[in-house]
Design a protein around this motif. Structure first.
Motif, mmCIF file in Angstrom:
data_model
loop_
_atom_site.group_PDB
_atom_site.id
_atom_site.type_symbol
_atom_site.label_atom_id
_atom_site.label_comp_id
_atom_site.label_asym_id
_atom_site.label_seq_id
_atom_site.Cartn_x
_atom_site.Cartn_y
_atom_site.Cartn_z
ATOM 1 N N UNK A 292 0.697 -1.294 0.063
ATOM 2 C CA UNK A 292 0.111 -0.029 0.086
ATOM 3 C C UNK A 292 0.855 1.123 -0.031
ATOM 4 N N UNK A 293 1.912 1.143 0.856
ATOM 5 C CA UNK A 293 2.437 2.497 1.021
ATOM 6 C C UNK A 293 3.649 2.709 0.057
ATOM 7 N N UNK A 294 4.315 1.551 -0.681
ATOM 8 C CA UNK A 294 5.060 1.612 -1.659
ATOM 9 C C UNK A 294 4.430 2.189 -3.029
ATOM 10 N N UNK A 295 3.233 1.737 -3.031
ATOM 11 C CA UNK A 295 2.355 2.028 -4.206
ATOM 12 C C UNK A 295 2.024 3.663 -4.137
ATOM 13 N N UNK A 296 1.627 4.131 -2.992
ATOM 14 C CA UNK A 296 1.264 5.349 -2.920
ATOM 15 C C UNK A 296 2.367 6.291 -3.250
ATOM 16 N N UNK A 297 3.625 5.928 -2.760
ATOM 17 C CA UNK A 297 4.733 6.540 -2.943
ATOM 18 C C UNK A 297 5.174 6.769 -4.471
ATOM 19 N N UNK A 298 5.277 5.494 -5.179
ATOM 20 C CA UNK A 298 5.620 5.576 -6.537
ATOM 21 C C UNK A 298 4.540 6.159 -7.468
ATOM 22 N N UNK A 299 3.328 5.965 -7.028
ATOM 23 C CA UNK A 299 2.310 6.641 -7.774
ATOM 24 C C UNK A 299 2.241 8.339 -7.888
ATOM 25 N N UNK A 300 2.671 8.771 -6.721
ATOM 26 C CA UNK A 300 2.789 10.100 -6.364
ATOM 27 C C UNK A 300 4.194 10.807 -7.140
ATOM 28 N N UNK A 301 5.163 10.124 -7.094
ATOM 29 C CA UNK A 301 6.514 10.514 -7.568
ATOM 30 C C UNK A 301 6.363 10.612 -9.070
ATOM 31 N N UNK A 302 5.941 9.495 -9.788
ATOM 32 C CA UNK A 302 5.544 9.571 -11.216
ATOM 33 C C UNK A 302 4.090 10.322 -11.752
ATOM 34 N N UNK A 303 3.437 10.869 -10.931
ATOM 35 C CA UNK A 303 2.104 11.441 -11.023
ATOM 36 C C UNK A 303 1.477 10.359 -12.235
ATOM 37 N N UNK A 304 1.054 9.084 -11.660
ATOM 38 C CA UNK A 304 0.438 8.149 -12.295
ATOM 39 C C UNK A 304 -1.064 8.307 -12.176
ATOM 40 N N UNK A 305 -1.772 8.220 -13.171
ATOM 41 C CA UNK A 305 -3.178 8.398 -13.501
ATOM 42 C C UNK A 305 -3.913 7.181 -12.638
ATOM 43 N N UNK A 306 -4.037 7.259 -11.303
ATOM 44 C CA UNK A 306 -4.527 6.146 -10.631
ATOM 45 C C UNK A 306 -5.416 6.648 -9.591
ATOM 46 N N UNK A 307 -6.302 6.119 -9.175
ATOM 47 C CA UNK A 307 -7.321 6.588 -7.927
ATOM 48 C C UNK A 307 -7.053 5.256 -7.195
ATOM 49 N N UNK A 308 -6.694 5.547 -5.838
ATOM 50 C CA UNK A 308 -6.733 4.481 -4.529
ATOM 51 C C UNK A 308 -7.829 4.580 -3.912
#
Length: 324
Positions: free
Chosen positions: A160-176
């Protein structure tokens, strides 16, 4: 919100509940006189989503089948709301060859390339694959997004935490999406989680975080609208936690001795609550309610019949379709 949108949300919720009630009936039909989890036409564990329909209906109303959804071990409501083929999904739950995975996956491992839907029995497993889907969508220059769903207990997992970090770092189009139904199997959130809301954790990863209370389908719809628009515009991820309700046990056969709130749970059922609201505003009457229920019943019973008519996989084909 437009009346047709509100009625569509209601129809989705009713379909999801009708399906879960039918699966509940079929699952227990041949597990008597003593409950045997391995017996019957649907052997193995069964995790049903009754009470959590507002989350799937409100989120998936903003998606197309070009968008991706990764769900949890309690996946049926999100699969239905996202448009997964009802017949093939039901056949998979029954372990039949006409199922989504040729009967190999069962209810916790539904994979549908046609709608980019998947789920898993592993806690928080769906978050990292959603990042891969979102990265692919981003690199292709599309406005497609990924939606990653998990429960509140999984918010304490490393994935969960690793995914939130990487998604924010790369500005990925994802909704958690976090479905907080108060119980991680038999453990209350207050005994396992240091924050009162997992939405607070979004700030640590530089993304918007929002908690939706009262299991309100319209509030989920509005929160999801903001998050989806942000993702499609290339502005990065968002986190939404919904305080929802698990009407039934963690799995079928769960005695729920740990729950002191069981007596009052049926009174918090979100479907009659929303139905009454729509009635009071003149959008539903007895005939409309009956029509929605009958349409859902026909679709579900057709899918059950299709599943039962589908053959079981031949033993000698056990190693087929394992790898792609």
């Amino acid at each position: 919100m437009e009346p047709q949108t509100r009625l569509a949300l209601y129809r989705t919720m009713v379909l999801c509940r009708t399906f879960e009630e039918a699966i509940l009936r079929e699952y227990h039909a041949d597990k008597k006189p003593a409950f045997d989890i391995g017996a019957g036409a649907i052997p193995g564990e069964m995790h049903l989503s009754a009470g959590q329909e507002p989350v799937a209906a409100g989120v998936c109303a903003h998606l197309t089948t070009d968008d991706a959804v990764t769900a949890t071990h309690r996946p049926h409501h999100f699969a239905l709301a996202h448009g997964v083929d009802l017949r093939k999904m039901t056949a998979e739950i029954f372990g039949r060859v006409d199922g989504l995975g040729k009967g190999r996956g069962g209810h916790m491992h539904l994979f549908d390339p046609a709608t980019h839907f998947s789920c898993s029995g592993i806690i928080a497993e769906g978050y990292p694959p959603a990042l891969g889907q979102a990265l692919a969508f981003q690199r292709r220059g599309t406005d497609r997004i990924a939606v990653a769903v998990t429960g509140e207990g999984a918010a304490n997992q490393g994935a969960f935490h690793e995914s939130l970090n990487l998604a924010s770092l790369w500005k990925l189009p994802v909704v958690f999406i976090v479905e907080d139904n108060d119980w991680g199997i038999s453990v209350p959130r207050s005994a396992s989680t240091c924050v009162t809301s997992n939405a607070l954790r979004a700030a640590g990863y530089d993304m918007p975080g929002e908690r939706v209370e009262d299991n309100s389908v319209e509030a989920v719809y509005e929160a999801a609208a903001r998050a989806v628009a942000r993702a499609r515009a290339g502005e990065g991820p968002s986190l939404i936690e919904v305080h929802t309700l698990r009407l039934w046990g963690h799995f079928e056969g769960d005695a729920q001795a740990y729950r002191a709130d069981l007596e009052g749970v049926p009174g918090r059922d979100p479907i009659p609550t929303y139905e009454q609201r729509l009635r009071s505003e003149g959008l539903l009457d007895d005939d409309a309610v009956q029509d929605v229920a009958e349409q859902a019943r026909q679709r579900v019973e057709d899918a059950i019949a299709f599943a039962k008519a589908s053959p079981e996989p031949a033993p000698e084909s056990a190693l087929d379709f394992v790898f792609a």
